[in-house]
Design an enzyme around this catalytic site. Structure first.
Site, PDB file in Angstrom:
ATOM      1  CG  MET A  11     -33.316  48.944 -10.912  1.00  0.00           C
ATOM      2  SD  MET A  11     -34.849  49.873 -11.137  1.00  0.00           S
ATOM      3  CE  MET A  11     -36.056  48.558 -11.011  1.00  0.00           C
TER       4      MET A  11
ATOM      5  CG  PHE B  14      -6.955  18.962  -4.407  1.00  0.00           C
ATOM      6  CD1 PHE B  14      -6.529  20.017  -5.202  1.00  0.00           C
ATOM      7  CD2 PHE B  14      -7.948  18.126  -4.886  1.00  0.00           C
ATOM      8  CE1 PHE B  14      -7.075  20.231  -6.456  1.00  0.00           C
ATOM      9  CE2 PHE B  14      -8.511  18.324  -6.136  1.00  0.00           C
ATOM     10  CZ  PHE B  14      -8.074  19.392  -6.928  1.00  0.00           C
ATOM     11  CD  GLN B  15     -11.591  20.108  -5.789  1.00  0.00           C
ATOM     12  OE1 GLN B  15     -12.177  19.074  -5.491  1.00  0.00           O
ATOM     13  NE2 GLN B  15     -11.757  20.720  -6.959  1.00  0.00           N
TER      14      GLN B  15
ATOM     15  CE  LYS C 293     -13.630  10.240  -1.522  1.00  0.00           C
ATOM     16  NZ  LYS C 293     -12.756  10.468  -2.693  1.00  0.00           N
TER      17      LYS C 293
ATOM     18  CD  GLU D 105     -20.217  23.475  -8.620  1.00  0.00           C
ATOM     19  OE1 GLU D 105     -19.366  22.565  -8.649  1.00  0.00           O
ATOM     20  OE2 GLU D 105     -20.124  24.548  -9.269  1.00  0.00           O
TER      21      GLU D 105
END
Length: 562
Positions: free
Chosen positions: A467, A113-114, A163, A51
């Site tokens: 760096m 959940f999630q 949802k 993602e």
């Protein structure tokens, strides 16, 4: 007509002219992906490997085009994986829309959940964000989000949709996108007049350009302004290409790794005209000693940037393109031949140089510049290679350099390159990476090969975190804590395992040949270019020091006793 929330979302994206979306599906966003499937001939979806790659790709798409980039992810970890990309866009004022879907309204706040409060998580790193719990409000929310992302100082906006909203139905009626107006009400006539008087009184003006000039599309007006007041020009990392890097008045980047000509020139000027730059600490070094001989005039669309880091003597708030247009109407042609000659003498006595005959970062960038005739889109990761890309590639136009300036996000560049190539299919797109950065996002090579997106990844491989090691070498007594990457990873084989063409090169000739072949192949390519672990980026300004004290490799022995 009555549509589901998912269909309304897709139709709203079509309203806004969205042709490409980058994302990754999951449970809560399934309805949206089902709707996208039905409209795949109208909106292309690029399935990234992670993602975060989707958010960087949307960012790269936006930087390369000036349009709004779009990414999407499901709830919970899918949404949180977008956060670094959203923050990257926020710090650099890049317009993206991040669309996430959450659990149903009835499940919110129950540790479902999630479930994650992604609106709360992203509040400090978005220009605005929304959570949509009513399908009747979805269309107007999406339209408002796009307007907010584009207007004034651009930035990322997040839309979190539950949802059940994606499944519920509501009436939808197509609307034309609302025109985003330039901010001009704050441009006062008296401020324009005061600016003209200050410019006309100046004997040693310097123009300092930032990313705001690119965001406003002010490159034509900037060019006229610079030549009218006959001033040298320096830029920020974000401002590359706003003023043509091949113009004789251009002196290079300003600040920690800016040219000595720019750093010395700004330190000696009597007027610094700042166009769309926000005065990052990497630019000014020691704020109390920055441009100590100059009056400072700042043009910016965001009033919060005035006097935030550096005190100004005058300012004009508003769209910088319009500000420059108004100034150009009132300014007469000026001549600062003696001042230009003085600044040019700094360039002649302190040229940008590097070791010839061996493969180095500067050589790599210069050869890419030659091979692409200066017309490629260059994305970068963050580190030494990023600074070399800023120093040695001459950006002739806006939106050629895509790089994480404010946040300094390792892992940004490859996703951004994919986004840029999807937007600008007729352009060569190179991502310049370090080996440390490539490890963070090499999985996106699989995205490039899945869709045959012909980006060219050049890994400037010094087998260290370059760096950080440079700082350890100069300021930490050569204690190289956790910066050595001298292991057995073969990037060319990794590339081939992911479906790309891989090269390993260690000489100038090998690199030249690999670049030429990569351009001809027109497929995803990775070039692992091996350079010395102790190559450094010069010039440099020590942290907290004034920019007038920039030093080069030739000064290290005297400055550090070795």
């Amino acid at each position: 007509m009555e549509l589901t929330g998912s269909e309304i979302l897709v139709q709203c994206l079509r309203e806004q002219g969205v042709d490409t979306v980058f994302g990754y599906p999951g449970g809560c966003i399934l309805n949206v992906y089902d709707a996208l499937y039905k409209h795949s001939d109208e909106i292309t979806h690029i399935l990234t490997s992670h993602e975060q790659g989707a958010s960087h790709a949307a960012d790269g798409y936006a930087r390369a085009t000036g349009k709004v980039g779009v990414c999407m992810a499901t709830s919970g970890p899918g949404a949180t994986n977008l956060v670094t990309g959203i923050a990257t866009a926020y710090m650099d004022s890049i317009p993206i829309i991040a669309i996430t879907c959450n659990v149903a309204v009835s499940l919110l706040g129950r540790d479902s959940f999630q479930e994650i409060d992604i609106a709360g998580v992203t509040m400090p790193i978005t220009k605005h964000n929304f959570i949509v719990k009513d399908v009747n409000k979805l269309a107007d929310t999406v339209r408002r989000a796009f307007k907010i992302a584009k207007e004034g100082r651009p930035g990322p906006v997040l839309i979190d949709i539950t949802k059940d909203v994606t499944a519920n139905k509501a009436e939808y009626e197509r609307k034309e996108p609302e025109q985003v107006k330039r901010i001009t009400d704050s441009i006062k006539a008296e401020d324009i007049e005061a600016a003209v008087k200050m410019i006309e009184a100046s004997k040693k003006p310097y123009v300092f350009v930032g990313g705001g000039a690119i965001a406003s599309g002010a490159d034509t007006q900037l060019n006229e302004f610079v030549h009218k007041i006959d001033s040298p020009v320096a830029d920020t990392l974000m401002g590359k290409g706003a003023f043509n890097g091949t113009d004789p008045l251009y002196t290079g980047m300003l600040g920690m790794h800016g040219t000595k000509a720019s750093n010395y020139g700004v330190s000696q000027c009597d007027l610094l005209v700042v166009v769309g730059a926000r005065f990052s600490d990497r630019v000014y070094g020691n704020a109390k000693k920055f441009a100590a001989n100059a009056k400072i005039m700042q043009f910016d669309v965001d009033p919060a940037e005035i006097n935030k880091n550096i005190k100004t003597d005058a300012s004009i708030i508003g769209d910088v393109k319009v500000i420059l247009e108004k100034l150009n109407e009132k300014l007469s042609q000026m001549n600062h031949k003696e001042w230009i000659t003085e600044v040019k003498s700094y360039e002649e006595s302190h040229p940008m140089t590097y070791h010839k005959g061996v493969l180095t970062g500067p050589y790599i960038i210069e050869k890419i510049y030659e091979a692409t005739h200066g017309d490629a889109i260059i994305s970068t990761e963050v580190g030494q290679h990023q600074m070399w890309a800023a120093q040695y590639y001459k950006y002739k136009a806006p939106r050629q350099l895509l790089t994480s300036g404010g946040l300094g996000t390792m892992g940004y560049g490859l996703g951004a390159a994919i986004g840029a190539k999807m937007a600008c299919k007729d352009k060569l797109v190179f991502n310049i990476a370090g080996d440390g950065c490539f490890r963070m996002n090499m999985n996106e090579i699989a995205t490039a090969t899945r869709y045959n997106i012909p980006v060219i990844e050049v890994v400037v491989n010094n087998h260290v975190l370059g760096m950080v090691r440079q700082w350890q070498d100069l300021f930490y007594g050569q204690r190289y804590s956790q910066t050595v990457l001298n292991d057995r990873v073969d990037f060319a084989k990794v590339a081939e395992g992911l479906g790309a063409k891989g090269y390993t090169v260690s000489t100038c000739e090998e690199f030249d040949n690999a670049v030429k072949e990569a351009i001809k192949l027109n497929i995803p390519v990775v070039i692992d270019a091996q350079i010395d672990k102790d190559d450094k980026v010069f010039p440099m300004v020590a942290p907290g020091a004034p920019i007038s004290e920039c030093f080069g490799e030739e000064d290290v022995a005297e400055k550090f006793g070795r």
